[in-house]
Design a protein around this motif. Structure first.
Motif, mmCIF file in Angstrom:
data_model
loop_
_atom_site.group_PDB
_atom_site.id
_atom_site.type_symbol
_atom_site.label_atom_id
_atom_site.label_comp_id
_atom_site.label_asym_id
_atom_site.label_seq_id
_atom_site.Cartn_x
_atom_site.Cartn_y
_atom_site.Cartn_z
ATOM 1 N N ARG A 166 35.627 3.745 -23.259
ATOM 2 C CA ARG A 166 36.218 3.435 -21.957
ATOM 3 C C ARG A 166 36.948 2.079 -22.008
ATOM 4 O O ARG A 166 38.023 1.931 -21.412
ATOM 5 N N CYS A 208 38.340 0.825 -24.639
ATOM 6 C CA CYS A 208 39.571 1.098 -25.397
ATOM 7 C C CYS A 208 40.626 1.737 -24.506
ATOM 8 O O CYS A 208 41.823 1.428 -24.614
ATOM 9 N N GLU A 209 40.207 2.625 -23.626
ATOM 10 C CA GLU A 209 41.157 3.248 -22.703
ATOM 11 C C GLU A 209 41.792 2.212 -21.786
ATOM 12 O O GLU A 209 43.007 2.232 -21.550
ATOM 13 N N LEU A 239 37.884 -0.327 -15.485
ATOM 14 C CA LEU A 239 38.858 0.759 -15.658
ATOM 15 C C LEU A 239 39.587 1.056 -14.366
ATOM 16 O O LEU A 239 40.788 1.347 -14.365
ATOM 17 N N GLY A 287 38.648 8.974 -29.851
ATOM 18 C CA GLY A 287 38.042 9.352 -28.587
ATOM 19 C C GLY A 287 36.675 9.979 -28.750
ATOM 20 O O GLY A 287 36.028 9.927 -29.794
ATOM 21 N N TYR A 340 42.363 4.417 -33.496
ATOM 22 C CA TYR A 340 42.606 3.775 -32.198
ATOM 23 C C TYR A 340 43.681 2.695 -32.319
ATOM 24 O O TYR A 340 44.585 2.616 -31.474
#
Length: 856
Positions: free
Chosen positions: A392, A394-395, A155, A449, A476
């Motif tokens: 995370r 996916c973010e 990330l 989320g 998502y």
């Protein structure tokens, strides 16, 4: 007095032994870190906490971050870190996982360094090369106890790339990691572990200076020339404070290292094409690089390192010298530069002499179809059991997919991302139990989320967890398509529609679990908000062609399958399918509405132009002619208050037609004008509809198009009105309206809801076809009002046959509308139909008046 003595004592100590500089402190902690691998030859499984490595790495990080405070240019510690490739060695040790836990601390160190440093470091070959190797170690397909730290590391890279978009290709280019498939993975890992760490059963190879003890001067092994005199262009240093062996001097240590080894330049195996890096930096990157024209070969031993994808790469173990020399010292953080000196003649001769016994690194060329390395690493965590790690990941994917970089977006759209998203959606769909009650599906309200409620409580319906997981993933995918680059969003939407809706849902619409599947499809359509996915779903539902269909000719299989499901003997299936049609109308999707009803009405084939009272029922001939000249394409959003179709002058006659349709002997409401209680709700809903439909560019008035000029070429045009076809959907709707006395209350109620949603649409042709009972219709054309008349006629014939039917009607009204607490009464479809018809006529009257009022 005491404080004065303390100050004097401190000053005296500083004179005798001056405090260490940050660089001295930095090199000391690095040397102490390396001493672990010198002093623990027989203890390979020593705890990393007992080694002191985390403490030394924390101190190194603290020194680097402290050095940046108050300075615009990086200091000597950061230069030392970059010049002597310390991160490359840490990446090698992380890959060997010695001592156990080394990968965790290395990921944490590099994550904090890159995330907290105010200088963009990712463009340096000494940074992105080890970063690539660490990315390869982050593999979510294999269970790992450090998944949380791995995903945090990935990330951090995502947000750094988002901050410096020109570096996207450097970080995500998988071709920069050189792979050699000739070495088996198991053998590679064994060789890697042997060469990176000490194995007691193996003799040390003294030809590799990296692991030569040299009296704990491990830091010297990175760059023996570090402590050269200032006249030689090197940094000065005081090694006495840090020498653990007092009998060994720095010069003795330097004498043990061959001169050629000190000057050898090395390159990392993780470097990408120099031409690509230079072009990126000079064109659009906030950092500027100056790299050598030709790659320098490596003369030291090479370790075969295996990544988590099963391929191997050659990684230099010896860090005996630096590959680049920092000359400009980053005087401008936005114009970072690294200059590299070519190898000296002595070094080139040394390389030629040892070329037969050593493996050289070559930088693989960057191909156009290179994989998205960072995206692939994040994809591997989408199926992890840890929900936090999955979110995370996916973010990170959403951050990368939203980058405004056409080349990178093209690479992502051709990656495995669209397929993986669709496959996971299919897997979650298949995990939904077949015993889930379709009525409970609509209650699920989740987002992708971590803010969604837990659907595992005992008071939830059975199977709620699987249903919630499916819709969380759908949410998502929908949000990713909305936020992603246009090319990426189109690829994902297309893949999900073809791979999931077309290949999975389409055959399931004839399955024995079709009721639950229809309920899931309705919920999917309700939750989807991205325009790209909505467009793809609309094409899947009603087809891509916008021309009207011919009777009994199937060109849109999904639409016809849904219509057939409405006409089955299964009341549950009919009810769920009508709910799906309601949601299709509620989406306000122009393509769905056009193919469903509008394409059949815009010709106004239902209107009888030869009727004598056409001027009274509709407009005057002068108004028709005037609007015909305007071609009937006035924008509704600008002049909606002047629509004569939506606000006819005979509105009171229209309302009376609906209110007087049910004869007084069947009316259960004493107040005939009680339709006004519906107006407040319809007024609110109509305001929302006007806002949603303002940009659809629908015509303002319903006008008959004069196509007599083309009748010679189309003889059938003369009889067009006699063969008016309202389309399969409206045909089914009106057939079910005619069958109200024979249908259950729930189906009739949902049927009236669907018609009310259609009647609310501000389309002039649809409005007059549904809400103008005085409209002259072409022969053989059915209308909503005519179907209701047929229903009332049947009710008048059947209801009075029962004794005391008025009392039964009042009781039925109380049971259905007033929710009076009384003993359960056996359902009577005939009497329920009377109440439904009476209230439905009031709703139609209220809708007609609301649209009239808003269009004046």
């Amino acid at each position: 007095m005491i404080s004065g003595l303390q100050v004097a004592l401190k000053n005296a100590i500083d004179v005798i032994a001056p405090p260490a500089t940050p660089l001295e402190d930095f090199t000391y902690h690095w040397k102490q870190l390396m001493n672990f691998y010198v002093n623990h030859l027989s203890d390979r499984k020593a705890s990393i906490e007992s080694s002191g490595i985390p403490r030394h790495l924390d101190r190194l990080l603290e020194i680097l971050l402290t050095e940046e405070k108050g300075e615009d240019s990086p200091g000597p510690c950061l230069e030392y870190l970059l010049q002597h490739r310390l991160l490359d060695l840490l990446a090698t040790l992380a890959g060997a996982e010695t001592p156990p836990g080394m990968r965790l601390v290395c990921l944490s160190f590099l994550r904090k360094l890159l995330g907290r440093s105010k200088h963009p470091l990712l463009h340096h070959v000494s940074v992105y090369a080890p970063v690539h190797r660490l990315i390869a170690l982050c593999n979510g397909h294999l269970a790992s106890p450090i998944e949380a730290e791995e995903i945090q590391f990935l990330l951090t890279l995502c947000f750094l790339v988002c901050k410096y978009p020109p570096l996207t290709r450097i970080v995500n280019d998988a071709s920069s990691v050189h792979r050699e498939n000739s070495v088996p993975k198991e053998d590679t890992e064994k060789i890697d572990a042997q060469r990176i760490t000490y194995v007691p059963a193996r003799k040390r190879n003294n030809s590799n200076p990296l692991f030569e003890p040299l009296n704990t001067q491990a830091v010297m092994l990175i760059n023996p020339n570090l402590f050269a005199t200032d006249s030689e262009g090197k940094l000065s240093h005081r090694p006495e404070r840090y020498a653990t062996d007092k009998n060994t001097s720095t010069q003795d240590i330097l004498d043990k290292i061959p001169k050629t080894t000190r000057n050898t330049s090395t390159r990392s195996s993780g470097s990408i094409s120099l031409k690509d890096v230079e072009s990126i930096s000079e064109s659009s990157s906030p950092v500027s690089q100056k790299l050598p024209q030709d790659p320098l070969p490596v003369t030291n031993q090479v370790v075969s390192n295996t990544n988590d994808y099963g391929s191997s790469s050659q990684v230099p173990v010896s860090m005996a010298s630096a590959s680049y020399k920092v000359e400009n010292k980053f005087q401008d953080p936005t114009n970072l530069r690294i200059d590299s000196d070519f190898a000296s003649d002595n070094n080139m001769e040394y390389m030629k002499e040892h070329s037969k016994n050593h493996t050289f690194l070559e930088v693989p060329p960057v191909t156009e179809n290179s994989k998205c390395f960072l995206v692939d690493a994040l994809i591997s965590y989408l199926n992890t059991a840890d929900n936090t790690v999955r979110v995370r990941a996916c973010e990170g994917i959403m951050v990368l997919a939203s980058l405004d970089d056409s080349a990178f977006a093209h690479a992502v759209s051709r990656s495995d991302l669209p397929t993986v998203l669709s496959k996971r959606l299919e897997a979650l769909y298949n995990s939904i139990p077949a015993h889930v009650d379709p009525n409970d599906v609509d209650e699920v309200d989740v987002t992708w989320g971590l803010d969604s409620p837990m659907w595992t409580n005992d008071n939830k319906f059975p199977g709620c967890r699987q249903v919630a997981a499916f819709f969380m993933w759908l949410d998502y995918c929908d949000q990713l398509i909305r936020e992603a680059h246009l090319e990426v969003g189109e690829a994902i939407a297309k893949t999900i529609t073809v791979s999931f809706f077309d290949k999975v849902i389409t055959p399931a619409l004839v399955d024995h679990h079709v009721v639950l599947i229809t309920a899931l499809l309705t919920k999917c359509l309700k939750e989807i908000s991205s325009p790209l996915l909505s467009t793809e779903i609309s094409h899947w539902l009603v087809g891509q062609h916008r021309d009207p269909e011919l009777p009994n000719v199937w060109t849109t299989p999904i639409l016809h399958r849904l219509i057939d499901n409405c006409c089955t003997e299964s009341n549950d299936l009919t009810l769920e399918t009508l709910k799906l049609f309601e949601e299709m109308i509620e989406k306000r999707n122009e393509h769905i509405l056009h193919c469903l009803v509008l394409t059949y009405l815009i010709t106004r084939g239902y209107y009888d132009n030869s009727a004598a009272d056409s001027a009274i029922a509709s407009w005057s001939d002068e108004e028709d002619e005037r609007e015909r000249e305007k071609k009937g394409t006035v924008d509704l959003s600008r002049e909606q208050n002047h629509s004569r179709t939506l606000a006819p002058t005979n509105i009171h006659r229209i309302i009376n037609c609906f209110l007087s349709l049910v004869p007084r002997q069947l009316q259960t409401d004493s107040d005939v004008n009680n339709y006004e209680r519906y107006m407040a709700d319809w007024e609110k809903q109509y305001s929302t509809v006007l806002t949603d439909c303002a940009l659809l560019a629908w015509p303002l008035e319903a006008v008959t198009i004069d196509d007599s000029a083309s009748s010679d070429s189309r003889p059938e045009a003369d009889h067009c009105s006699a063969r008016f076809y309202m389309g399969p959907f409206l045909t089914m709707i009106l057939d079910k309206v005619s069958n109200i006395p024979n249908q259950r209350y729930e189906i009739n109620l949902q049927l009236t809801v669907v018609i009310s949603r259609l009647a609310l649409l501000p389309h002039p042709y649809l409005h007059e076809f549904l809400l103008n009972p005085l409209l002259p219709l072409a022969p053989g054309t059915k209308s909503l009002f005519a179907c209701l008349q047929r229903v009332v006629k049947q009710l008048v014939s059947d209801v009075p046959k029962t004794q005391d039917y008025k009392h039964i009607l009042r009781s039925t009204r109380q049971r259905l509308l007033e929710n009076c607490s009384q003993e359960p009464v056996k359902e009577n479809i005939l009497y329920d139909s009377v109440i439904i018809t009476e209230e439905f006529c009031k709703e139609l009257a209220a809708i007609a008046y609301v649209k009239y009022h808003r269009s004046m």
